[in-house]
Motif scaffolding. Structure first.
Motif, PDB file in Angstrom:
ATOM      1  N   VAL A   1      -5.908   5.344  -3.805  1.00 34.14           N
ATOM      2  CA  VAL A   1      -5.035   4.168  -3.498  1.00 34.14           C
ATOM      3  C   VAL A   1      -5.443   3.795  -1.893  1.00 34.14           C
ATOM      4  O   VAL A   1      -5.542   2.748  -1.653  1.00 34.14           O
ATOM      5  CB  VAL A   1      -3.726   4.463  -3.819  1.00 34.14           C
TER       6      VAL A   1
ATOM      7  N   GLU B   1      -3.952   9.697  -4.833  1.00 31.99           N
ATOM      8  CA  GLU B   1      -3.307   9.015  -3.516  1.00 31.99           C
ATOM      9  C   GLU B   1      -4.468   8.493  -2.454  1.00 31.99           C
ATOM     10  O   GLU B   1      -4.355   7.493  -1.890  1.00 31.99           O
ATOM     11  CB  GLU B   1      -2.423   9.848  -2.784  1.00 31.99           C
TER      12      GLU B   1
ATOM     13  N   GLN C   1       2.554   1.652  -3.251  1.00 32.51           N
ATOM     14  CA  GLN C   1       1.626   2.280  -4.517  1.00 32.51           C
ATOM     15  C   GLN C   1       1.195   3.729  -4.194  1.00 32.51           C
ATOM     16  O   GLN C   1       1.176   4.501  -5.150  1.00 32.51           O
ATOM     17  CB  GLN C   1       0.275   1.627  -4.285  1.00 32.51           C
ATOM     18  N   GLU C   2       0.955   4.175  -2.979  1.00 29.65           N
ATOM     19  CA  GLU C   2       0.833   5.559  -2.685  1.00 29.65           C
ATOM     20  C   GLU C   2       1.905   6.290  -3.043  1.00 29.65           C
ATOM     21  O   GLU C   2       1.851   7.201  -3.707  1.00 29.65           O
ATOM     22  CB  GLU C   2       0.532   5.642  -1.393  1.00 29.65           C
TER      23      GLU C   2
ATOM     24  N   GLN D   1       0.806  -1.224  -0.015  1.00 31.18           N
ATOM     25  CA  GLN D   1      -0.014  -0.075   0.108  1.00 31.18           C
ATOM     26  C   GLN D   1       0.835   1.246   0.011  1.00 31.18           C
ATOM     27  O   GLN D   1       0.537   2.381  -0.719  1.00 31.18           O
ATOM     28  CB  GLN D   1      -0.924  -0.035   1.108  1.00 31.18           C
TER      29      GLN D   1
END
Length: 86
Positions: free
Chosen positions: A81, A78, A29-30, A26
């Protein structure tokens, strides 16, 4: 200095890949989303600076608005996500 969008995206992806080794999926991805949008925003801001230096105030304003929109889109992406991870 001019960078094309592909080069910036590749650089951001490479940096994110390296930093992702020590982070959760996570967080990685951010970070990727944030870096991609920030890179686009930076390019637009530099183009606006160039337009200003060349005396093209209209183009400068347009590019500044696009850079601001890119920053806001990055924040929103963001958030998406982050929400998907929860």
């Amino acid at each position: 200095m001019k960078f094309n969008k592909f080069t910036i995206a590749l650089s951001a992806a490479a940096l994110t890949t390296l930093s992702a080794c020590a982070e959760s999926e996570q967080e990685a991805q951010e970070d990727l989303v944030e870096q991609q949008y920030e890179a686009q925003e930076d390019v637009l801001e530099e183009q606006a600076d160039l337009a200003e230096a060349q005396g093209d105030e209209v183009q400068e304003e347009v590019l500044d608005e696009q850079a601001d929109a890119m920053g806001e889109a990055g924040d929103a992406a963001e958030d998406v996500v982050d929400a998907q991870a929860q």
